[in-house]
Design a protein around this motif. Structure first.
Motif, PDB file in Angstrom:
ATOM      1  N   UNK A  14       0.852  -1.190   0.000  1.00  0.00           N
ATOM      2  CA  UNK A  14       0.000   0.000   0.000  1.00  0.00           C
ATOM      3  C   UNK A  14       0.882   1.231   0.000  1.00  0.00           C
ATOM      4  N   UNK A  15       0.254   2.400  -0.105  1.00  0.00           N
ATOM      5  CA  UNK A  15       0.999   3.663  -0.087  1.00  0.00           C
ATOM      6  C   UNK A  15       0.340   4.612   0.910  1.00  0.00           C
ATOM      7  N   UNK A  16       0.969   5.740   1.114  1.00  0.00           N
ATOM      8  CA  UNK A  16       0.421   6.708   2.070  1.00  0.00           C
ATOM      9  C   UNK A  16      -0.633   7.622   1.449  1.00  0.00           C
ATOM     10  N   UNK A  17      -1.162   7.245   0.300  1.00  0.00           N
ATOM     11  CA  UNK A  17      -2.238   8.038  -0.302  1.00  0.00           C
ATOM     12  C   UNK A  17      -3.587   7.722   0.354  1.00  0.00           C
ATOM     13  N   UNK A  18      -3.607   6.724   1.223  1.00  0.00           N
ATOM     14  CA  UNK A  18      -4.824   6.333   1.929  1.00  0.00           C
ATOM     15  C   UNK A  18      -4.730   6.807   3.367  1.00  0.00           C
ATOM     16  N   UNK A  19      -5.878   6.871   4.044  1.00  0.00           N
ATOM     17  CA  UNK A  19      -5.886   7.175   5.473  1.00  0.00           C
ATOM     18  C   UNK A  19      -5.308   5.956   6.189  1.00  0.00           C
ATOM     19  N   UNK A  20      -4.310   6.182   7.052  1.00  0.00           N
ATOM     20  CA  UNK A  20      -3.619   5.101   7.755  1.00  0.00           C
ATOM     21  C   UNK A  20      -3.658   5.384   9.260  1.00  0.00           C
ATOM     22  N   UNK A  40      -7.140  -1.752 -15.911  1.00  0.00           N
ATOM     23  CA  UNK A  40      -5.801  -1.205 -16.137  1.00  0.00           C
ATOM     24  C   UNK A  40      -5.616   0.213 -15.628  1.00  0.00           C
ATOM     25  N   UNK A  41      -6.692   0.946 -15.383  1.00  0.00           N
ATOM     26  CA  UNK A  41      -6.562   2.306 -14.861  1.00  0.00           C
ATOM     27  C   UNK A  41      -6.138   2.247 -13.401  1.00  0.00           C
ATOM     28  N   UNK A  42      -5.243   3.115 -13.014  1.00  0.00           N
ATOM     29  CA  UNK A  42      -4.848   3.234 -11.609  1.00  0.00           C
ATOM     30  C   UNK A  42      -5.099   4.678 -11.202  1.00  0.00           C
ATOM     31  N   UNK A  43      -5.975   4.857 -10.244  1.00  0.00           N
ATOM     32  CA  UNK A  43      -6.287   6.198  -9.767  1.00  0.00           C
ATOM     33  C   UNK A  43      -5.984   6.270  -8.279  1.00  0.00           C
ATOM     34  N   UNK A  44      -5.000   7.057  -7.925  1.00  0.00           N
ATOM     35  CA  UNK A  44      -4.687   7.267  -6.521  1.00  0.00           C
ATOM     36  C   UNK A  44      -5.430   8.495  -6.035  1.00  0.00           C
ATOM     37  N   UNK A  45      -5.715   8.532  -4.745  1.00  0.00           N
ATOM     38  CA  UNK A  45      -6.382   9.701  -4.185  1.00  0.00           C
ATOM     39  C   UNK A  45      -5.623  10.962  -4.560  1.00  0.00           C
ATOM     40  N   UNK A  46      -6.340  11.979  -4.985  1.00  0.00           N
ATOM     41  CA  UNK A  46      -5.711  13.238  -5.351  1.00  0.00           C
ATOM     42  C   UNK A  46      -5.325  13.323  -6.818  1.00  0.00           C
ATOM     43  N   UNK A  47      -5.436  12.194  -7.537  1.00  0.00           N
ATOM     44  CA  UNK A  47      -5.091  12.209  -8.961  1.00  0.00           C
ATOM     45  C   UNK A  47      -6.184  12.938  -9.724  1.00  0.00           C
ATOM     46  N   UNK A  48      -5.798  13.589 -10.821  1.00  0.00           N
ATOM     47  CA  UNK A  48      -6.752  14.339 -11.613  1.00  0.00           C
ATOM     48  C   UNK A  48      -6.639  13.888 -13.072  1.00  0.00           C
ATOM     49  N   UNK A  49      -7.456  12.882 -13.464  1.00  0.00           N
ATOM     50  CA  UNK A  49      -7.357  12.409 -14.837  1.00  0.00           C
ATOM     51  C   UNK A  49      -7.726  13.520 -15.821  1.00  0.00           C
ATOM     52  N   UNK A  50      -7.029  13.558 -16.934  1.00  0.00           N
ATOM     53  CA  UNK A  50      -7.267  14.627 -17.904  1.00  0.00           C
ATOM     54  C   UNK A  50      -8.571  14.411 -18.652  1.00  0.00           C
ATOM     55  N   UNK A  51      -9.055  15.461 -19.252  1.00  0.00           N
ATOM     56  CA  UNK A  51     -10.290  15.392 -20.022  1.00  0.00           C
ATOM     57  C   UNK A  51     -10.137  14.461 -21.221  1.00  0.00           C
ATOM     58  N   UNK A  52      -8.910  14.286 -21.683  1.00  0.00           N
ATOM     59  CA  UNK A  52      -8.677  13.400 -22.821  1.00  0.00           C
ATOM     60  C   UNK A  52      -8.995  11.954 -22.484  1.00  0.00           C
ATOM     61  N   UNK A  53      -8.980  11.628 -21.201  1.00  0.00           N
ATOM     62  CA  UNK A  53      -9.249  10.258 -20.787  1.00  0.00           C
ATOM     63  C   UNK A  53     -10.740  10.001 -20.592  1.00  0.00           C
ATOM     64  N   UNK A  69      -6.502  -2.901  -3.016  1.00  0.00           N
ATOM     65  CA  UNK A  69      -6.249  -4.192  -3.669  1.00  0.00           C
ATOM     66  C   UNK A  69      -5.960  -3.984  -5.152  1.00  0.00           C
ATOM     67  N   UNK A  70      -6.789  -3.200  -5.822  1.00  0.00           N
ATOM     68  CA  UNK A  70      -6.623  -2.987  -7.267  1.00  0.00           C
ATOM     69  C   UNK A  70      -5.363  -2.189  -7.583  1.00  0.00           C
ATOM     70  N   UNK A  71      -5.132  -1.099  -6.864  1.00  0.00           N
ATOM     71  CA  UNK A  71      -4.003  -0.220  -7.169  1.00  0.00           C
ATOM     72  C   UNK A  71      -2.643  -0.851  -6.888  1.00  0.00           C
ATOM     73  N   UNK A  72      -2.592  -1.777  -5.925  1.00  0.00           N
ATOM     74  CA  UNK A  72      -1.307  -2.373  -5.556  1.00  0.00           C
ATOM     75  C   UNK A  72      -1.206  -3.844  -5.982  1.00  0.00           C
ATOM     76  N   UNK A 133      -5.003 -11.291   1.694  1.00  0.00           N
ATOM     77  CA  UNK A 133      -4.381 -10.860   0.445  1.00  0.00           C
ATOM     78  C   UNK A 133      -2.868 -10.916   0.547  1.00  0.00           C
ATOM     79  N   UNK A 134      -2.247 -11.477  -0.482  1.00  0.00           N
ATOM     80  CA  UNK A 134      -0.795 -11.466  -0.588  1.00  0.00           C
ATOM     81  C   UNK A 134      -0.419 -10.359  -1.564  1.00  0.00           C
ATOM     82  N   UNK A 135       0.874 -10.127  -1.684  1.00  0.00           N
ATOM     83  CA  UNK A 135       1.355  -9.184  -2.680  1.00  0.00           C
ATOM     84  C   UNK A 135       1.230  -9.777  -4.078  1.00  0.00           C
ATOM     85  N   UNK A 136       1.666  -9.017  -5.041  1.00  0.00           N
ATOM     86  CA  UNK A 136       1.528  -9.409  -6.448  1.00  0.00           C
ATOM     87  C   UNK A 136       2.200 -10.748  -6.762  1.00  0.00           C
ATOM     88  N   UNK A 137       3.289 -11.073  -6.074  1.00  0.00           N
ATOM     89  CA  UNK A 137       4.002 -12.328  -6.345  1.00  0.00           C
ATOM     90  C   UNK A 137       3.228 -13.556  -5.862  1.00  0.00           C
TER      91      UNK A 137
END
Length: 172
Positions: A14-20, A40-53, A69-72, A133-137
C-alpha cells in the motif's frame, strides 16, 4: 509519497495516499473504498485524470473492488480456511520476521513481540469476517494483508490491516 513493501518478498502492499492508522505500534489499518474503473486504470487519491481520458463510448472491461487491492495488485488468498491454519502461518511468519528485525531494527523486536499478541487476539476474534491478500508475487511466505468491512458513519468501509514490522517504507 511513501510506498510500503513486504519486508520478505519486496511486494508493494500500500501507499500513504490512503488514510492510515497505527494500532498498538504493530498494526497499520489502511482505509480504502470500493471502486469501479476501466481495466488497467490506476487512480490514486488526489489524482486528476485529464479530459482526454473521458469515456469515448468504447466498451472497455470494468473491474470493481477495493482501491488498495486494485491499485497495488494484491492477490486474494484462500490459504486459511480456519483459525488454526492462519495461526500456523503467523508462527512461521514470525520465525522469519524476527531475525530480520534483529538485524535491521533491534530496538523494535521487543515492541513487536510484546504488542502483537494483543492485536492478534482481537483480529482472530473476527476471523470469519476477514479476507486475506498477498502481494503481487502471491508468495504466501510473505506478509498477508487482512481485509474486513467496518461500519463507519453508516457506511461499509473496507479496512486493510498489515503488520508494521513486516514492511519496509520507501519514499518517492
Amino acid at each position: 509519497m511513501r510506498i510500503y513493501k513486504d519486508k520478505l518478498t519486496g511486494d508493494e502492499m500500500f501507499s500513504d495516499t490512503y488514510k492510515i492508522k497505527l494500532i498498538d505500534d504493530v498494526l497499520y489499518e489502511v482505509y480504502g473504498k470500493h471502486i469501479s474503473r476501466k481495466h488497467g486504470d490506476v487512480l490514486l487519491d488526489g489524482a486528476n485524470p485529464s479530459a482526454e481520458d473521458a469515456d469515448e463510448g468504447t466498451e472497455d472491461a470494468v473491474e470493481s473492488g477495493v482501491d488498495i487491492v486494485l491499485n497495488h495488485r494484491l492477490q486474494e488468498s484462500y490459504a486459511f480456511p480456519d483459525k488454526k491454519s492462519f495461526t500456523l502461518y503467523l508462527k512461521d511468519y514470525m520465525k522469519k520476521l524476527i531475525p530480520k528485525l534483529e538485524q535491521e531494527a533491534p530496538d523494535q523486536v521487543e515492541v513487536f513481540k510484546s504488542n502483537i499478541n494483543k492485536v492478534m487476539k482481537d483480529i482472530l476474534s473476527r476471523f470469519k469476517d476477514l479476507q486475506f491478500f498477498t502481494g503481487e508475487s502471491m508468495e504466501i511466505e510473505g506478509l498477508v494483508g487482512l481485509l474486513e468491512y467496518r461500519d463507519i458513519d453508516g457506511e461499509s468501509v473496507p479496512v486493510m490491516m498489515f503488520f508494521k514490522h513486516g514492511l519496509d517504507e520507501e519514499k518517492f
